[in-house]
Design a protein around this motif. Structure first.
Motif, PDB file in Angstrom:
ATOM      1  N   VAL A 157       0.860  -1.178   0.000  1.00  0.00           N
ATOM      2  CA  VAL A 157       0.000   0.000   0.000  1.00  0.00           C
ATOM      3  C   VAL A 157       0.899   1.232   0.000  1.00  0.00           C
ATOM      4  O   VAL A 157       1.562   1.530   0.999  1.00  0.00           O
ATOM      5  CB  VAL A 157      -0.934   0.027   1.238  1.00  0.00           C
ATOM      6  CG1 VAL A 157      -1.801   1.280   1.202  1.00  0.00           C
ATOM      7  CG2 VAL A 157      -1.795  -1.221   1.281  1.00  0.00           C
ATOM      8  N   ASP A 158       0.974   1.919  -1.115  1.00  0.00           N
ATOM      9  CA  ASP A 158       1.811   3.115  -1.249  1.00  0.00           C
ATOM     10  C   ASP A 158       3.260   2.853  -0.855  1.00  0.00           C
ATOM     11  O   ASP A 158       3.894   3.643  -0.146  1.00  0.00           O
ATOM     12  CB  ASP A 158       1.241   4.268  -0.415  1.00  0.00           C
ATOM     13  CG  ASP A 158      -0.131   4.700  -0.900  1.00  0.00           C
ATOM     14  OD1 ASP A 158      -0.384   4.600  -2.115  1.00  0.00           O
ATOM     15  OD2 ASP A 158      -0.955   5.130  -0.061  1.00  0.00           O
ATOM     16  N   GLY A 159       3.755   1.696  -1.283  1.00  0.00           N
ATOM     17  CA  GLY A 159       5.147   1.375  -1.030  1.00  0.00           C
ATOM     18  C   GLY A 159       5.426   0.749   0.315  1.00  0.00           C
ATOM     19  O   GLY A 159       6.579   0.468   0.644  1.00  0.00           O
ATOM     20  N   GLU A 160       4.404   0.504   1.108  1.00  0.00           N
ATOM     21  CA  GLU A 160       4.569  -0.107   2.436  1.00  0.00           C
ATOM     22  C   GLU A 160       3.734  -1.367   2.526  1.00  0.00           C
ATOM     23  O   GLU A 160       2.559  -1.384   2.142  1.00  0.00           O
ATOM     24  CB  GLU A 160       4.141   0.885   3.519  1.00  0.00           C
ATOM     25  CG  GLU A 160       4.303   0.357   4.939  1.00  0.00           C
ATOM     26  CD  GLU A 160       3.834   1.351   5.979  1.00  0.00           C
ATOM     27  OE1 GLU A 160       3.815   0.981   7.176  1.00  0.00           O
ATOM     28  OE2 GLU A 160       3.475   2.490   5.608  1.00  0.00           O
ATOM     29  N   MET A 161       4.339  -2.443   3.020  1.00  0.00           N
ATOM     30  CA  MET A 161       3.619  -3.702   3.174  1.00  0.00           C
ATOM     31  C   MET A 161       2.741  -3.630   4.427  1.00  0.00           C
ATOM     32  O   MET A 161       3.233  -3.369   5.531  1.00  0.00           O
ATOM     33  CB  MET A 161       4.585  -4.877   3.269  1.00  0.00           C
ATOM     34  CG  MET A 161       5.421  -5.082   2.008  1.00  0.00           C
ATOM     35  SD  MET A 161       4.411  -5.388   0.528  1.00  0.00           S
ATOM     36  CE  MET A 161       3.728  -7.005   0.912  1.00  0.00           C
ATOM     37  N   LYS A 162       1.442  -3.834   4.237  1.00  0.00           N
ATOM     38  CA  LYS A 162       0.504  -3.803   5.359  1.00  0.00           C
ATOM     39  C   LYS A 162      -0.341  -5.071   5.357  1.00  0.00           C
ATOM     40  O   LYS A 162      -0.647  -5.615   4.294  1.00  0.00           O
ATOM     41  CB  LYS A 162      -0.402  -2.579   5.259  1.00  0.00           C
ATOM     42  CG  LYS A 162       0.336  -1.255   5.407  1.00  0.00           C
ATOM     43  CD  LYS A 162      -0.630  -0.071   5.372  1.00  0.00           C
ATOM     44  CE  LYS A 162       0.124   1.237   5.574  1.00  0.00           C
ATOM     45  NZ  LYS A 162      -0.802   2.414   5.560  1.00  0.00           N
ATOM     46  N   GLU A 163      -0.704  -5.504   6.551  1.00  0.00           N
ATOM     47  CA  GLU A 163      -1.489  -6.728   6.684  1.00  0.00           C
ATOM     48  C   GLU A 163      -2.989  -6.444   6.569  1.00  0.00           C
ATOM     49  O   GLU A 163      -3.481  -5.409   7.047  1.00  0.00           O
ATOM     50  CB  GLU A 163      -1.198  -7.408   8.023  1.00  0.00           C
ATOM     51  CG  GLU A 163       0.191  -8.033   8.091  1.00  0.00           C
ATOM     52  CD  GLU A 163       0.366  -8.889   9.325  1.00  0.00           C
ATOM     53  OE1 GLU A 163      -0.254  -8.577  10.367  1.00  0.00           O
ATOM     54  OE2 GLU A 163       1.111  -9.886   9.246  1.00  0.00           O
ATOM     55  N   PHE A 164      -3.687  -7.393   5.955  1.00  0.00           N
ATOM     56  CA  PHE A 164      -5.130  -7.325   5.786  1.00  0.00           C
ATOM     57  C   PHE A 164      -5.729  -8.682   6.144  1.00  0.00           C
ATOM     58  O   PHE A 164      -5.102  -9.724   5.921  1.00  0.00           O
ATOM     59  CB  PHE A 164      -5.502  -6.988   4.337  1.00  0.00           C
ATOM     60  CG  PHE A 164      -5.150  -5.591   3.907  1.00  0.00           C
ATOM     61  CD1 PHE A 164      -6.142  -4.625   3.758  1.00  0.00           C
ATOM     62  CD2 PHE A 164      -3.831  -5.238   3.648  1.00  0.00           C
ATOM     63  CE1 PHE A 164      -5.823  -3.336   3.370  1.00  0.00           C
ATOM     64  CE2 PHE A 164      -3.501  -3.953   3.252  1.00  0.00           C
ATOM     65  CZ  PHE A 164      -4.500  -3.001   3.110  1.00  0.00           C
ATOM     66  N   VAL A 165      -6.937  -8.671   6.682  1.00  0.00           N
ATOM     67  CA  VAL A 165      -7.622  -9.903   7.057  1.00  0.00           C
ATOM     68  C   VAL A 165      -8.738 -10.183   6.063  1.00  0.00           C
ATOM     69  O   VAL A 165      -9.435  -9.277   5.613  1.00  0.00           O
ATOM     70  CB  VAL A 165      -8.174  -9.825   8.501  1.00  0.00           C
ATOM     71  CG1 VAL A 165      -9.145  -8.662   8.674  1.00  0.00           C
ATOM     72  CG2 VAL A 165      -8.858 -11.133   8.890  1.00  0.00           C
ATOM     73  N   LEU A 166      -8.895 -11.446   5.704  1.00  0.00           N
ATOM     74  CA  LEU A 166      -9.927 -11.854   4.752  1.00  0.00           C
ATOM     75  C   LEU A 166     -11.271 -11.998   5.461  1.00  0.00           C
ATOM     76  O   LEU A 166     -11.391 -12.717   6.454  1.00  0.00           O
ATOM     77  CB  LEU A 166      -9.551 -13.186   4.107  1.00  0.00           C
ATOM     78  CG  LEU A 166     -10.521 -13.724   3.048  1.00  0.00           C
ATOM     79  CD1 LEU A 166     -10.508 -12.833   1.811  1.00  0.00           C
ATOM     80  CD2 LEU A 166     -10.183 -15.168   2.684  1.00  0.00           C
TER      81      LEU A 166
END
Length: 261
Positions: A157-166
């Motif tokens: 996300v905009d060059g930064e790895m971010k965690e998301f939950v399904l």
């Protein structure tokens, strides 16, 4: 012309069987389809799995079905304002799937849009994602059933790895909603805050039943004024503008000029 109107609320909900799943509109008591709920209560339907932001209040809205022990499971974001809801959950009589409010809204919208699941940051790093939220208690207060862990992935996300939950979408057998105005084709207009979860619940139901305060003929509604198109609505019942509408909590103050003001 496709006329989706039904004569009474009782007729419109008559085929809802025991064990059905329902998506029900409303936020607190605003926009509750109370006449449809009362009709469902009167016909004796039970063992229901209900998806709604909350469960009304004691003896009103969905609280009427809850008090009559007609609901087996609630999928909600809020338990407050209903002591019986809290009591049944903590005593092990009711299953509850607590869901963040925005996530619940998107799960309903996704279900109605043909989207099977989606990723969101809401709940990452909590029991929402990691599992372990109590869904049902034993009578002694121990946890009988807990939520499972969900898939978590990292995205750029905009060059930064971010965690998301399904999160999986929600589809229900029926939807019960309230609108201010509707036409015979099922196009609906909601009044201000009563719009809330109603369009989303309507989208998620395989059969959507809408109670409307005022019924108009097709063509009377301006196309740009329609909040929910009739493609999502299958049955329309006119309940009148004089139906009882309650509020959860009234806050008042002394009038200006009275003692102490």
């Amino acid at each position: 012309m496709i006329d989706k109107t039904w004569a009474t609320a009782a007729d419109a909900v008559a085929d809802i069987p025991d064990g059905a799943s329902l998506a029900v509109g409303g936020f607190g008591l605003s926009g509750n389809p109370s006449q449809l709920i009362e009709a469902l209560l009167a016909q004796g339907t039970g063992d229901l799995s209900v998806v709604s932001n909350n469960c009304g209040v004691d003896e009103w809205g969905l609280g009427m079905l809850l008090g009559a022990r007609r609901i087996r499971k609630m999928t909600s974001s809020y338990v407050g304002e209903n002591k019986e809801f809290e009591r049944q959950f903590l005593s092990g009589e009711l299953e509850l799937e607590l869901t963040p409010q925005g996530t619940l809204a998107e799960k309903l919208r996704a279900g109605g849009s043909g989207i099977a699941a989606f990723y969101t940051q809401t709940g990452v790093g909590t029991q929402v994602a990691e599992g372990g939220l109590p869904r049902r208690y034993n009578a002694d207060g121990s946890v009988a059933q807990a939520s499972p862990a969900k898939d978590v992935r990292a995205f750029d996300v905009d060059g930064e790895m971010k965690e998301f939950v399904l999160e999986e979408a929600i589809r229900t057998d029926y939807a019960l909603v309230h609108a201010a105005v509707g036409d015979r084709h099922g196009n609906l207009v909601f009044n201000k805050a009563a719009r809330n979860f109603n369009p989303l619940a309507a989208m998620a139901g395989r059969v959507c039943i809408a109670q409307v305060e005022r019924l108009v003929e097709p063509g009377e509604l301006e196309p740009d004024a329609i909040h929910l198109p009739g493609v999502f609505v299958h049955r329309v019942v006119e309940v009148g503008v004089d139906i009882e509408k309650r509020i959860e909590r009234r806050t008042v103050r002394d009038s200006v000029g009275s003692e102490g003001v």
